[in-house]
Design a protein around this motif. Structure first.
Motif, PDB file in Angstrom:
ATOM      1  N   SER A   1       0.805  -1.206   0.000  1.00 41.68           N
ATOM      2  CA  SER A   1       0.000   0.000   0.000  1.00 41.68           C
ATOM      3  C   SER A   1       0.846   1.268   0.000  1.00 41.68           C
ATOM      4  N   LYS A   2       2.143   1.136   0.171  1.00 42.13           N
ATOM      5  CA  LYS A   2       3.017   2.305   0.189  1.00 42.13           C
ATOM      6  C   LYS A   2       3.123   2.895  -1.209  1.00 42.13           C
ATOM      7  N   ALA A   3       3.515   4.144  -1.274  1.00 45.47           N
ATOM      8  CA  ALA A   3       3.691   4.826  -2.552  1.00 45.47           C
ATOM      9  C   ALA A   3       4.778   4.149  -3.379  1.00 45.47           C
ATOM     10  N   ARG A   4       4.666   4.265  -4.658  1.00 50.60           N
ATOM     11  CA  ARG A   4       5.659   3.734  -5.578  1.00 50.60           C
ATOM     12  C   ARG A   4       6.510   4.885  -6.105  1.00 50.60           C
ATOM     13  N   ALA A   5       7.704   4.552  -6.589  1.00 53.00           N
ATOM     14  CA  ALA A   5       8.587   5.556  -7.161  1.00 53.00           C
ATOM     15  C   ALA A   5       7.848   6.327  -8.246  1.00 53.00           C
ATOM     16  N   GLY A   6       8.072   7.628  -8.305  1.00 53.64           N
ATOM     17  CA  GLY A   6       7.425   8.466  -9.300  1.00 53.64           C
ATOM     18  C   GLY A   6       6.143   9.111  -8.818  1.00 53.64           C
ATOM     19  N   VAL A   7       5.710   8.794  -7.613  1.00 53.51           N
ATOM     20  CA  VAL A   7       4.463   9.352  -7.093  1.00 53.51           C
ATOM     21  C   VAL A   7       4.556  10.880  -6.995  1.00 53.51           C
ATOM     22  N   CYS A   8       5.715  11.405  -6.711  1.00 54.92           N
ATOM     23  CA  CYS A   8       5.889  12.848  -6.561  1.00 54.92           C
ATOM     24  C   CYS A   8       5.499  13.583  -7.840  1.00 54.92           C
ATOM     25  N   GLU A   9       6.043  13.160  -8.967  1.00 54.77           N
ATOM     26  CA  GLU A   9       5.719  13.810 -10.233  1.00 54.77           C
ATOM     27  C   GLU A   9       4.234  13.643 -10.576  1.00 54.77           C
ATOM     28  N   ARG A  10       3.680  12.475 -10.262  1.00 53.27           N
ATOM     29  CA  ARG A  10       2.268  12.225 -10.568  1.00 53.27           C
ATOM     30  C   ARG A  10       1.329  13.096  -9.736  1.00 53.27           C
ATOM     31  N   GLU A  11       1.698  13.381  -8.498  1.00 51.47           N
ATOM     32  CA  GLU A  11       0.806  14.091  -7.575  1.00 51.47           C
ATOM     33  C   GLU A  11       1.081  15.593  -7.465  1.00 51.47           C
ATOM     34  N   ALA A  12       2.211  16.061  -7.948  1.00 55.15           N
ATOM     35  CA  ALA A  12       2.601  17.458  -7.747  1.00 55.15           C
ATOM     36  C   ALA A  12       1.580  18.451  -8.288  1.00 55.15           C
ATOM     37  N   GLU A  13       1.135  18.231  -9.505  1.00 56.87           N
ATOM     38  CA  GLU A  13       0.197  19.186 -10.103  1.00 56.87           C
ATOM     39  C   GLU A  13      -1.121  19.223  -9.330  1.00 56.87           C
ATOM     40  N   LYS A  14      -1.568  18.070  -8.859  1.00 54.04           N
ATOM     41  CA  LYS A  14      -2.788  18.003  -8.062  1.00 54.04           C
ATOM     42  C   LYS A  14      -2.617  18.775  -6.748  1.00 54.04           C
ATOM     43  N   LEU A  15      -1.455  18.640  -6.124  1.00 52.06           N
ATOM     44  CA  LEU A  15      -1.230  19.275  -4.817  1.00 52.06           C
ATOM     45  C   LEU A  15      -0.859  20.749  -4.913  1.00 52.06           C
ATOM     46  N   LEU A  16      -0.071  21.106  -5.942  1.00 53.12           N
ATOM     47  CA  LEU A  16       0.451  22.469  -6.027  1.00 53.12           C
ATOM     48  C   LEU A  16      -0.078  23.268  -7.212  1.00 53.12           C
ATOM     49  N   GLY A  17      -0.818  22.607  -8.109  1.00 49.24           N
ATOM     50  CA  GLY A  17      -1.331  23.300  -9.281  1.00 49.24           C
ATOM     51  C   GLY A  17      -0.261  23.577 -10.327  1.00 49.24           C
ATOM     52  N   GLN A  18       0.856  22.888 -10.212  1.00 53.12           N
ATOM     53  CA  GLN A  18       1.979  23.102 -11.123  1.00 53.12           C
ATOM     54  C   GLN A  18       2.790  21.810 -11.191  1.00 53.12           C
ATOM     55  N   LYS A  19       3.307  21.480 -12.370  1.00 54.15           N
ATOM     56  CA  LYS A  19       4.142  20.293 -12.504  1.00 54.15           C
ATOM     57  C   LYS A  19       5.463  20.517 -11.787  1.00 54.15           C
ATOM     58  N   ALA A  20       6.019  19.424 -11.279  1.00 58.16           N
ATOM     59  CA  ALA A  20       7.318  19.479 -10.604  1.00 58.16           C
ATOM     60  C   ALA A  20       8.363  18.795 -11.472  1.00 58.16           C
ATOM     61  N   VAL A  21       9.609  19.192 -11.289  1.00 61.30           N
ATOM     62  CA  VAL A  21      10.721  18.542 -11.983  1.00 61.30           C
ATOM     63  C   VAL A  21      11.457  17.671 -10.982  1.00 61.30           C
ATOM     64  N   ARG A  22      12.105  16.628 -11.473  1.00 57.28           N
ATOM     65  CA  ARG A  22      12.885  15.738 -10.625  1.00 57.28           C
ATOM     66  C   ARG A  22      14.316  16.239 -10.569  1.00 57.28           C
ATOM     67  N   ILE A  23      14.878  16.266  -9.370  1.00 59.09           N
ATOM     68  CA  ILE A  23      16.291  16.599  -9.216  1.00 59.09           C
ATOM     69  C   ILE A  23      17.086  15.417  -9.737  1.00 59.09           C
ATOM     70  N   ARG A  24      17.922  15.666 -10.728  1.00 57.88           N
ATOM     71  CA  ARG A  24      18.824  14.647 -11.284  1.00 57.88           C
ATOM     72  C   ARG A  24      20.020  15.362 -11.865  1.00 57.88           C
ATOM     73  N   ASN A  25      20.837  14.663 -12.600  1.00 55.48           N
ATOM     74  CA  ASN A  25      22.109  15.214 -13.066  1.00 55.48           C
ATOM     75  C   ASN A  25      21.978  16.551 -13.792  1.00 55.48           C
ATOM     76  N   SER A  26      20.933  16.730 -14.594  1.00 56.33           N
ATOM     77  CA  SER A  26      20.794  17.962 -15.359  1.00 56.33           C
ATOM     78  C   SER A  26      20.171  19.104 -14.546  1.00 56.33           C
ATOM     79  N   ILE A  27      19.575  18.801 -13.410  1.00 48.56           N
ATOM     80  CA  ILE A  27      18.968  19.823 -12.553  1.00 48.56           C
ATOM     81  C   ILE A  27      19.594  19.714 -11.169  1.00 48.56           C
TER      82      ILE A  27
END
Length: 143
Positions: free
Chosen positions: A25-51
């Motif tokens: 029942s725990k969240a799966r990887a990628g849940v942050c990007e999937r839920e960000a727009e719903k929670l904040l009204g804006q898409k989020a970017v993932r911190i990785r090598n280019s960011i």
């Protein structure tokens, strides 16, 4: 009990993110990007090598409760965290929790509570404050 690190993982191996059967029942990887727009009204970017991760302004390790006598524990805590455009933590999703026998939710909740207190400088992309997601890991030594 000793925490080895509470750090940002910029590269996450798929094997670290496979939840144990008792954690389906725990969240799966990628849940942050999937839920960000719903929670904040804006898409989020993932911190990785280019960011690059903005500079952390505030962040302490979790205050871990003492485990009840006879509790056995092993593992690593892995979660995803969403930060809003101002750099404030907005939501944390546990992906993989420390396995405890018997169950002791207060330990795993301490990680979420700590991350919700973190603050970063705003992440600016094209001059605009942008929400971001990152993976957080913590190795625990229960000797």
């Amino acid at each position: 009990m000793r925490i080895f690190c509470l750090a940002v993982a910029t590269v996450v191996l798929a094997t670290l993110l496979q939840a144990a059967p008792d954690q389906q029942s725990k969240a799966r990887a990628g849940v942050c990007e999937r839920e960000a727009e719903k929670l904040l009204g804006q898409k989020a970017v993932r911190i990785r090598n280019s960011i690059r991760l903005p500079r952390k302004l505030r962040g302490l390790p979790p205050e871990l409760p003492e485990l009840p006598a006879g509790t056995t524990a092993m593992g690593m805590w892995v979660g995803e965290a969403l930060f809003d455009g101002s750099g404030k933590a907005a939501q944390v999703w546990p992906i993989r929790e420390v396995r405890l026998k018997p169950a002791f939710p207060a330990l795993n909740n301490a990680f979420v509570d700590a991350i919700l207190q973190w603050r970063f400088e705003p992440l600016l992309l094209n001059g605009k404050p942008t929400p971001f997601c990152m993976t957080v890991t913590s190795n625990i030594d229960f000797q």
